[in-house]
Design an enzyme around this catalytic site. Structure first.
Site, short mmCIF file in Angstrom:
data_model
loop_
_atom_site.label_atom_id
_atom_site.label_comp_id
_atom_site.label_asym_id
_atom_site.label_seq_id
_atom_site.Cartn_x
_atom_site.Cartn_y
_atom_site.Cartn_z
NE ARG A 1 -125.39 -10.13 -56.09
CZ ARG A 1 -125.07 -10.96 -57.09
NH1 ARG A 1 -124.68 -12.20 -56.84
NH2 ARG A 1 -125.14 -10.55 -58.34
CE LYS B 1 -117.12 -14.63 -53.33
NZ LYS B 1 -118.04 -14.62 -52.18
CE LYS C 1 -117.56 -18.65 -56.49
NZ LYS C 1 -118.85 -18.90 -55.81
CG PHE D 1 -121.17 -5.74 -56.60
CD1 PHE D 1 -121.92 -6.26 -57.64
CD2 PHE D 1 -121.27 -6.31 -55.35
CE1 PHE D 1 -122.75 -7.34 -57.45
CE2 PHE D 1 -122.10 -7.41 -55.15
CZ PHE D 1 -122.85 -7.93 -56.22
NE ARG E 1 -127.25 -16.09 -53.84
CZ ARG E 1 -125.97 -16.01 -54.23
NH1 ARG E 1 -125.08 -15.40 -53.48
NH2 ARG E 1 -125.60 -16.53 -55.37
CD GLU F 1 -116.21 -4.93 -58.05
OE1 GLU F 1 -116.68 -4.05 -58.79
OE2 GLU F 1 -116.88 -5.93 -57.67
NE ARG G 1 -122.60 -20.88 -59.83
CZ ARG G 1 -122.74 -20.15 -58.73
NH1 ARG G 1 -121.77 -19.32 -58.38
NH2 ARG G 1 -123.81 -20.24 -57.98
CD GLU H 1 -122.19 -9.92 -51.13
OE1 GLU H 1 -122.37 -10.20 -49.93
OE2 GLU H 1 -122.16 -10.78 -52.02
#
Length: 509
Positions: free
Chosen positions: A216, A211, A372, A295, A231, A209, A366, A260
């Site tokens: 966020r 970025k 990414k 997303f 976020r 996708e 994470r 986003e």
């Protein structure tokens, strides 16, 4: 429980680099806390009173001059009650009333307790990096699996409340947490990939996708009731009416979406990140319109989707969000994936996200299920201090001291400095903003509370004895400040060291 016990534990945690020692100290304190003070104890230890902002600024707190007592006797419950009274004070004469209440509180504290309270109330004690250590300590104190604690924290979004549930009812109480429409949950995070090919090879069946260079958001809707969160789980519903109206018009009765948002030019290209973020700090709506791109779908019409594979969540997303789904390709060939990268960069975006289609939504961590891919190295670092400029920059705070996050809860680890990439506008803002959070300063440097995150672009890192982390940034330049990120989301020192060329030794090895 005495406040001195919390102060001593906080000092012990700060004094050791050992994660196990930190967990052991915190766990022992939590076991000794009665049920009525667990909420306050955890809030104090993570550096944020449960009342949040109490209406007393930095100057008010540090101007207090009250002789300390010799013998510790102040309890956690008494401190919590006093802060609640300060926070509830309003109306005519409230400023002086807050000073009087705080003076009375400080007058019952020892010198060490006064220092702890000052740092707690001014944000200097806040260590978001301690979050992971605290989760392990809660699991240890309650004798429950760490994953159970982390999931409850993901769903509640609140660490103190998670601790209360764990210590009061163990695993069964934690497992009772459910996704609640209207209550934000912690967002799932991504790790950097070495390259597009590496990400595709590691993840297998995936989606690639765009970025976006946006901010966020997490949106919740139940009927006509809509909430929009950042976020960091801060609610911004009142400042983004265009997003609220759009979400109300989606074909569903209840939904939770992750995505986003960004401001676009008339040509459809992204405006600078700072322009998008200006809406988040506004008190009401502005003329600059925000455009959402979703997303992920975490809930739809009464069904929670967190544990469903991403492939199924994306099907639900396409069903409800339609044209507002972020551009991407499912199960692309290598050439198709490369085409997504080209399209994203051509549209002015940062790069692409590569996500495993088999992955559940694992918030707050994470992991490697989301990766990414960006054409340049960037790190999110914490501003530790800044030097006064010279020449054309005389009178401005210019050369930034940068730190990486210690994943074991210690203070940020310095890894370099930079003054490159700062515009005159940013220098002007920085000079004012950094002095407002100064902890000490002289004619050369201003040291600040480690609470601002800044995105740094660099060519790489190299081994260096100059900085405590044993590494130094190469050709670092400022991209932008990240007001949407907390220091707990900054790049870790381990992630910085991972950028070392393989020919260079890891300084921790």
């Amino acid at each position: 429980m005495l406040l001195s016990e919390v102060v001593d534990t906080s000092a012990a945690v700060a004094a050791t680099r050992s994660r196990l020692a930190k967990v052991k100290a915190l766990s022992a304190l939590l076991r000794g806390a009665s049920a009525d003070v667990v909420l306050a104890v955890v809030s104090f230890l993570i550096g944020t009173p449960r009342q949040g902002r109490i209406g007393a600024g930095w100057r008010t707190v540090f101007d207090l001059s009250v002789p300390p007592v010799e013998q510790a006797g102040l309890t956690v419950a008494e401190v919590d009650a006093a802060l609640a009274e300060v926070a509830a004070t309003s109306g005519k004469g409230s400023a002086q009333r807050r000073v009087d209440l705080l003076a009375a509180l400080f007058g019952r504290a020892t010198e060490a307790e006064q220092d702890f309270l000052r740092r707690l109330l001014t944000g200097e004690l806040r260590q978001g990096a301690l979050e992971g250590v605290m989760l392990d300590a809660i699991a240890s104190a309650a004798d429950v699996p760490g994953e159970t604690v982390r999931r409850a924290f993901m769903l509640s979004g609140r660490l103190p409340e998670t601790a209360v549930a764990a210590l009061a009812g163990g695993a069964s109480e934690l497992e009772a947490f459910r996704l609640e429409v209207g209550r934000p949950l912690r967002p799932m995070l991504a790790s950097p990939a070495e390259s597009l090919d590496d990400a595709l090879a590691e993840l297998g069946s995936c989606v690639v996708e765009h970025k976006l260079d946006g901010a966020r958001i997490q949106v919740h809707r139940s009927g006509d009731d809509v909430h929009v969160f950042t976020r960091t789980l801060r609610e911004i519903t009142k400042t983004v009416p265009e997003l609220v109206e759009l979400v109300r018009g989606l074909p569903c009765t209840s939904v939770v979406l992750d995505g986003e948002t960004l401001a676009l030019t008339d040509e459809g290209r992204p405006r600078p990140f700072q322009e998008t973020m200006s809406r988040f700090g506004a008190q009401d709506e502005r003329e600059l319109l925000l455009h959402p791109y979703f997303f992920d779908c975490l809930h739809l019409d009464g069904k929670d989707l967190l544990d469903e594979p991403l492939r199924d969540r994306l099907a639900a997303l396409r069903q409800v969000a339609g044209e507002h789904v972020i551009p991407g390709v499912l199960d692309p060939s290598p050439s198709e994936a490369a085409g997504v990268v080209t399209a994203a960069l051509g549209a002015g975006h940062e790069g692409v996200m590569v996500k495993s289609l088999a992955s559940p939504y694992a918030a707050g961590r994470r992991g490697r299920a989301w990766q990414k891919v960006k054409p340049v190295h960037t790190l999110d670092l914490v501003v530790l201090g800044v030097e006064w400029g010279s020449g054309r920059r005389r009178g401005w705070l210019s050369n930034l001291h940068l730190g990486a996050r210690d994943p074991d809860g210690g203070p940020p680890v310095m890894v370099g400095k930079t003054f490159k990439g700062l515009t005159d506008e940013l220098l002007t803002w920085q000079t004012k903003a950094l002095q407002e959070i100064a902890t000490e300063q002289n004619d050369w440097v201003v040291m600040v509370r480690p609470e601002l995150v800044i995105e740094i672009e660099l060519d790489g890192v190299q081994v260096s004895p100059r900085y405590p982390g044993g590494v130094a940034l190469r050709f670092a330049r400022v991209v932008r400040y990240r007001p949407d990120k907390d220091p707990s989301e900054a790049t870790t020192i381990e992630e910085v060291r991972a950028l070392l060329p393989t020919a260079q030794p890891n300084p921790e090895a």
